[in-house]
Scaffold this motif. Structure first.
Motif, PDB file in Angstrom:
ATOM      1  N   CYS A   6      37.980  59.519  52.778  1.00 42.24           N
ATOM      2  CA  CYS A   6      39.217  59.702  53.259  1.00 42.24           C
ATOM      3  C   CYS A   6      39.489  58.237  54.291  1.00 42.24           C
ATOM      4  CB  CYS A   6      39.402  60.804  54.095  1.00 42.24           C
ATOM      5  SG  CYS A   6      39.609  62.283  52.893  1.00 42.24           S
ATOM      6  N   GLY A   7      40.692  57.433  53.844  1.00 40.15           N
ATOM      7  CA  GLY A   7      40.874  56.552  54.781  1.00 40.15           C
ATOM      8  C   GLY A   7      40.338  55.340  54.497  1.00 40.15           C
ATOM      9  N   SER A   8      39.559  55.330  53.457  1.00 38.11           N
ATOM     10  CA  SER A   8      39.053  53.940  53.021  1.00 38.11           C
ATOM     11  C   SER A   8      39.925  53.254  52.110  1.00 38.11           C
ATOM     12  CB  SER A   8      37.488  54.219  52.110  1.00 38.11           C
ATOM     13  OG  SER A   8      38.011  54.990  51.172  1.00 38.11           O
ATOM     14  N   GLU A   9      39.645  51.844  52.356  1.00 36.22           N
ATOM     15  CA  GLU A   9      40.626  51.120  51.501  1.00 36.22           C
ATOM     16  C   GLU A   9      40.026  51.108  50.003  1.00 36.22           C
ATOM     17  OE1 GLU A   9      43.154  49.279  52.602  1.00 36.22           O
ATOM     18  OE2 GLU A   9      43.023  50.212  54.467  1.00 36.22           O
ATOM     19  N   PRO A  10      41.119  50.669  48.851  1.00 30.23           N
ATOM     20  CA  PRO A  10      40.658  50.527  47.661  1.00 30.23           C
ATOM     21  C   PRO A  10      39.696  49.443  47.308  1.00 30.23           C
ATOM     22  CG  PRO A  10      43.044  50.773  48.026  1.00 30.23           C
ATOM     23  CD  PRO A  10      42.559  50.645  49.408  1.00 30.23           C
ATOM     24  N   VAL A  11      38.720  49.506  46.438  1.00 26.99           N
ATOM     25  CA  VAL A  11      37.722  48.534  46.062  1.00 26.99           C
ATOM     26  C   VAL A  11      38.528  47.582  45.387  1.00 26.99           C
ATOM     27  CG1 VAL A  11      35.535  48.471  44.960  1.00 26.99           C
ATOM     28  CG2 VAL A  11      36.085  50.361  46.627  1.00 26.99           C
ATOM     29  N   SER A  12      38.066  46.430  45.702  1.00 24.23           N
ATOM     30  CA  SER A  12      38.412  45.036  44.526  1.00 24.23           C
ATOM     31  C   SER A  12      37.083  44.602  43.915  1.00 24.23           C
ATOM     32  CB  SER A  12      38.645  43.868  45.460  1.00 24.23           C
ATOM     33  OG  SER A  12      40.042  44.374  46.340  1.00 24.23           O
ATOM     34  N   PHE A  13      37.707  44.483  42.550  1.00 21.81           N
ATOM     35  CA  PHE A  13      36.435  43.792  41.748  1.00 21.81           C
ATOM     36  C   PHE A  13      36.948  42.569  41.389  1.00 21.81           C
ATOM     37  CE2 PHE A  13      36.176  48.457  41.480  1.00 21.81           C
ATOM     38  CZ  PHE A  13      34.738  48.603  41.628  1.00 21.81           C
ATOM     39  N   ARG A  45      25.294  51.157  36.530  1.00 21.58           N
ATOM     40  CA  ARG A  45      24.076  50.753  35.831  1.00 21.58           C
ATOM     41  C   ARG A  45      23.068  50.060  36.694  1.00 21.58           C
ATOM     42  NH1 ARG A  45      28.157  48.799  31.250  1.00 21.58           N
ATOM     43  NH2 ARG A  45      27.901  50.499  29.785  1.00 21.58           N
ATOM     44  N   ASP A  46      21.734  49.870  36.408  1.00 23.42           N
ATOM     45  CA  ASP A  46      20.811  49.416  36.943  1.00 23.42           C
ATOM     46  C   ASP A  46      20.459  50.116  38.264  1.00 23.42           C
ATOM     47  OD1 ASP A  46      20.692  47.621  34.930  1.00 23.42           O
ATOM     48  OD2 ASP A  46      22.020  46.083  35.820  1.00 23.42           O
ATOM     49  N   GLY A  47      20.762  51.603  38.223  1.00 23.46           N
ATOM     50  CA  GLY A  47      20.640  52.299  39.662  1.00 23.46           C
ATOM     51  C   GLY A  47      21.646  51.952  40.564  1.00 23.46           C
ATOM     52  N   GLU A  48      22.910  51.459  40.401  1.00 27.12           N
ATOM     53  CA  GLU A  48      23.759  51.050  41.426  1.00 27.12           C
ATOM     54  C   GLU A  48      24.754  52.578  41.681  1.00 27.12           C
ATOM     55  OE1 GLU A  48      25.810  46.914  41.746  1.00 27.12           O
ATOM     56  OE2 GLU A  48      25.777  47.439  39.494  1.00 27.12           O
ATOM     57  N   ASP A  49      25.161  52.517  42.536  1.00 29.54           N
ATOM     58  CA  ASP A  49      26.153  53.426  43.175  1.00 29.54           C
ATOM     59  C   ASP A  49      27.475  52.914  43.239  1.00 29.54           C
ATOM     60  OD1 ASP A  49      24.281  55.853  43.328  1.00 29.54           O
ATOM     61  OD2 ASP A  49      23.809  54.961  45.566  1.00 29.54           O
ATOM     62  N   ALA A  50      28.534  53.592  42.987  1.00 24.98           N
ATOM     63  CA  ALA A  50      29.944  53.085  43.118  1.00 24.98           C
ATOM     64  C   ALA A  50      29.906  52.947  44.614  1.00 24.98           C
ATOM     65  CB  ALA A  50      30.780  54.258  42.870  1.00 24.98           C
ATOM     66  N   PRO A  51      30.802  51.692  44.915  1.00 29.56           N
ATOM     67  CA  PRO A  51      30.968  51.152  46.047  1.00 29.56           C
ATOM     68  C   PRO A  51      31.845  51.927  47.102  1.00 29.56           C
ATOM     69  CG  PRO A  51      32.455  50.062  44.726  1.00 29.56           C
ATOM     70  CD  PRO A  51      31.680  50.702  43.858  1.00 29.56           C
ATOM     71  N   ASP A  52      31.424  51.974  48.466  1.00 27.10           N
ATOM     72  CA  ASP A  52      32.038  52.908  49.310  1.00 27.10           C
ATOM     73  C   ASP A  52      33.661  52.664  49.197  1.00 27.10           C
ATOM     74  OD1 ASP A  52      29.709  53.674  50.455  1.00 27.10           O
ATOM     75  OD2 ASP A  52      29.697  52.432  52.102  1.00 27.10           O
ATOM     76  N   GLY A  53      34.401  53.848  49.102  1.00 26.58           N
ATOM     77  CA  GLY A  53      35.742  53.540  49.111  1.00 26.58           C
ATOM     78  C   GLY A  53      36.346  53.783  47.719  1.00 26.58           C
ATOM     79  N   PHE A  54      35.508  53.748  46.649  1.00 27.75           N
ATOM     80  CA  PHE A  54      35.973  53.976  45.368  1.00 27.75           C
ATOM     81  C   PHE A  54      36.534  54.930  45.203  1.00 27.75           C
ATOM     82  CE2 PHE A  54      35.137  54.506  40.794  1.00 27.75           C
ATOM     83  CZ  PHE A  54      35.969  53.656  40.266  1.00 27.75           C
ATOM     84  N   GLY A 112      46.814  48.211  27.659  1.00 28.41           N
ATOM     85  CA  GLY A 112      46.505  49.418  28.507  1.00 28.41           C
ATOM     86  C   GLY A 112      45.332  49.402  29.200  1.00 28.41           C
ATOM     87  N   PHE A 113      44.459  48.634  29.140  1.00 28.26           N
ATOM     88  CA  PHE A 113      43.194  48.478  29.831  1.00 28.26           C
ATOM     89  C   PHE A 113      42.669  47.170  30.111  1.00 28.26           C
ATOM     90  CE2 PHE A 113      41.590  47.774  25.501  1.00 28.26           C
ATOM     91  CZ  PHE A 113      40.345  46.974  25.571  1.00 28.26           C
ATOM     92  N   GLU A 114      41.654  47.023  30.771  1.00 31.55           N
ATOM     93  CA  GLU A 114      40.846  45.849  31.070  1.00 31.55           C
ATOM     94  C   GLU A 114      39.582  46.109  31.521  1.00 31.55           C
ATOM     95  OE1 GLU A 114      42.230  43.345  34.086  1.00 31.55           O
ATOM     96  OE2 GLU A 114      42.819  44.722  35.478  1.00 31.55           O
ATOM     97  N   ILE A 115      38.501  45.518  31.593  1.00 30.74           N
ATOM     98  CA  ILE A 115      37.171  45.772  31.995  1.00 30.74           C
ATOM     99  C   ILE A 115      36.918  44.651  33.128  1.00 30.74           C
ATOM    100  CG2 ILE A 115      34.721  45.911  31.464  1.00 30.74           C
ATOM    101  CD1 ILE A 115      35.726  46.587  28.540  1.00 30.74           C
ATOM    102  N   VAL A 116      36.732  45.214  34.282  1.00 28.64           N
ATOM    103  CA  VAL A 116      36.281  44.278  35.172  1.00 28.64           C
ATOM    104  C   VAL A 116      35.016  44.687  36.008  1.00 28.64           C
ATOM    105  CG1 VAL A 116      38.779  44.113  35.852  1.00 28.64           C
ATOM    106  CG2 VAL A 116      37.448  45.887  36.949  1.00 28.64           C
ATOM    107  N   GLY A 117      34.642  43.784  37.048  1.00 28.84           N
ATOM    108  CA  GLY A 117      33.284  44.345  38.033  1.00 28.84           C
ATOM    109  C   GLY A 117      33.162  43.401  38.994  1.00 28.84           C
ATOM    110  N   ASN A 118      31.771  42.930  39.278  1.00 32.46           N
ATOM    111  CA  ASN A 118      31.314  41.653  39.959  1.00 32.46           C
ATOM    112  C   ASN A 118      30.460  41.066  39.326  1.00 32.46           C
ATOM    113  OD1 ASN A 118      32.992  42.390  42.169  1.00 32.46           O
ATOM    114  ND2 ASN A 118      31.589  44.158  42.605  1.00 32.46           N
ATOM    115  N   GLU A 119      30.354  39.541  39.473  1.00 29.06           N
ATOM    116  CA  GLU A 119      29.393  38.940  38.428  1.00 29.06           C
ATOM    117  C   GLU A 119      27.991  39.240  38.747  1.00 29.06           C
ATOM    118  OE1 GLU A 119      30.928  34.564  37.643  1.00 29.06           O
ATOM    119  OE2 GLU A 119      31.653  34.984  39.777  1.00 29.06           O
TER     120      GLU A 119
END
Length: 380
Positions: free
Chosen positions: A23-30, A76-85, A42-49
């Motif tokens: 709660c209170g966290s900022e939206p995550v930017s990719f 993927r690759d054992g990652e977790d969703a970033p804080d605030g997602f 209606g869709f797009e696929i984003v992420g980090n390089e």
């Protein structure tokens, strides 16, 4: 139900703590766009390089939801969703999917991923041979508010594919409570038939085969454009009528709709002009009669399987030219005997085949080679 409540409690309590912590966290930017659609909106696929994870961002989940976005983080690759997602999280590629629309099954089948479907809605109306051959092992969960949630939970799906009509799907809130990830697939909202097909790439990302999805899409676009280019610019365009009445009202699609775009690309002249919105227009029977009387071809006359049935639905229309000439065609060539029509299922995957059918209806002899029909047949 006791067992179901225990499952619900075990799932929702951990989620509550996660929710409170964020709660209170900022939206995550990719910062990187992995796929920007060419025809779909209606869709797009984003992420980090530097990440193997991907985010599918849905910007068009139902009619009127243009400003509503939802996101699915594919970890993927054992990652977790970033804080605030704040969106949905799928752990790696989905191998167990609940598909509530037959078109989603058809799109998965295109990718060779139909075996990921572990439950459906309305199995009698599904034409997929794979699903019909497994009626004993692939459960039908029911419809809308009557979805069997206890059975859905017992299947332990990785992902539920949803669709919305004019608002959020009724199941969305329950899935949130249960901690089961979901994704809206809004292919039916796309006005471009190629845009509808392009949603196959979103499902390819979900199932871990986006490169295959992109290659499939490009090959079908090339075939569609190759067919469209065979139409001479000066070729006369026959006038086309659509549909039959629902009660006392006749609904005619917008000029921007996928069906009308296919008619235009095939060299037809759609009669109901002037509506360029994203919704169908309702017309009275008198106006419909005047259009039909002018038509060279009449397509998609509802559930009518013969000229006799058209006459029963529209008795005043039996004297018009296209009725007397037998120029009424329905898209019901591929049906399953229980009411399922493959045009409304796999048709989303084959805009090039629908275009070919329509070109052969409007301009017989224009295309070289066999002129067999895939989805359409003339009524007799």
């Amino acid at each position: 139900m006791t067992r179901f409540l225990k499952i619900l409690r075990a799932v929702t309590l951990p989620l509550l703590w996660v929710s409170l912590a964020s709660c209170g966290s900022e939206p995550v930017s990719f910062h990187h766009t992995w796929y920007a659609p060419e025809h779909a909106a209606g869709f797009e696929i984003v992420g980090n390089e530097d990440s193997g994870s991907r985010v599918i961002r849905i910007t068009q989940a139902w009619q009127g939801a243009d400003s509503t976005a939802m996101e699915l983080f594919i970890a993927r690759d054992g990652e977790d969703a970033p804080d605030g997602f704040r969106g949905q999280v799928l752990r790696d590629s989905a191998t167990r999917i609940v598909a509530l629309s037959s078109t989603h099954i058809a799109l998965l089948d295109q990718l060779g991923k139909v075996s990921t479907v572990k439950a459906v809605s309305g199995i009698d109306y599904i034409t997929s041979p794979y699903i019909q051959a497994r009626r004993d092992s692939i459960p039908d969960l029911g419809h809308d508010s009557s979805i069997d949630l206890e059975r859905l939970v017992s299947l332990r799906p990785d992902l539920v594919l949803l669709y919305g009509i004019s608002s959020a799907n009724q199941l969305e809130g329950r899935l949130k409570d249960l901690g089961i990830p979901y994704l809206y697939i809004g292919e039916y909202l796309e006005p471009d038939p190629l845009g509808r097909l392009e949603w196959v790439i979103a499902l390819a990302e979900v199932t871990g085969c986006r490169e295959k999805g992109e290659a499939l899409f490009r090959s079908k676009v090339a075939r569609y454009e190759e067919l469209a280019e065979k139409l001479p610019a000066d070729l006369p365009r026959p006038k086309v009528m659509l549909n039959t009445p629902y009660g006392d009202t006749w609904f005619m699609p917008s000029e921007n709709s996928a069906m009308v775009r296919l008619i235009t690309a095939a060299g037809g002249d759609y009669l109901c002009k002037g509506n360029r919105s994203n919704k169908s227009e309702s017309i009275d029977l008198e106006r419909a009669y005047l259009m039909a009387a002018e038509a060279d071809f009449w397509l998609n006359p509802g559930q009518c399987a013969s000229l006799k049935e058209v006459a029963e639905v529209c008795p005043k229309f039996t004297g018009i030219r296209c009725f007397r000439a037998g120029s009424i065609w329905n898209c019901d060539k591929r049906t399953n005997g229980r009411g399922g029509n493959d045009f409304w299922e796999s048709g989303v995957c084959y805009p090039e085949l629908i275009l070919e059918d329509l070109m052969n209806i409007f301009h017989p002899g224009l295309l070289e080679g066999p002129t067999g029909f895939h989805y359409y047949r003339p009524l007799a």
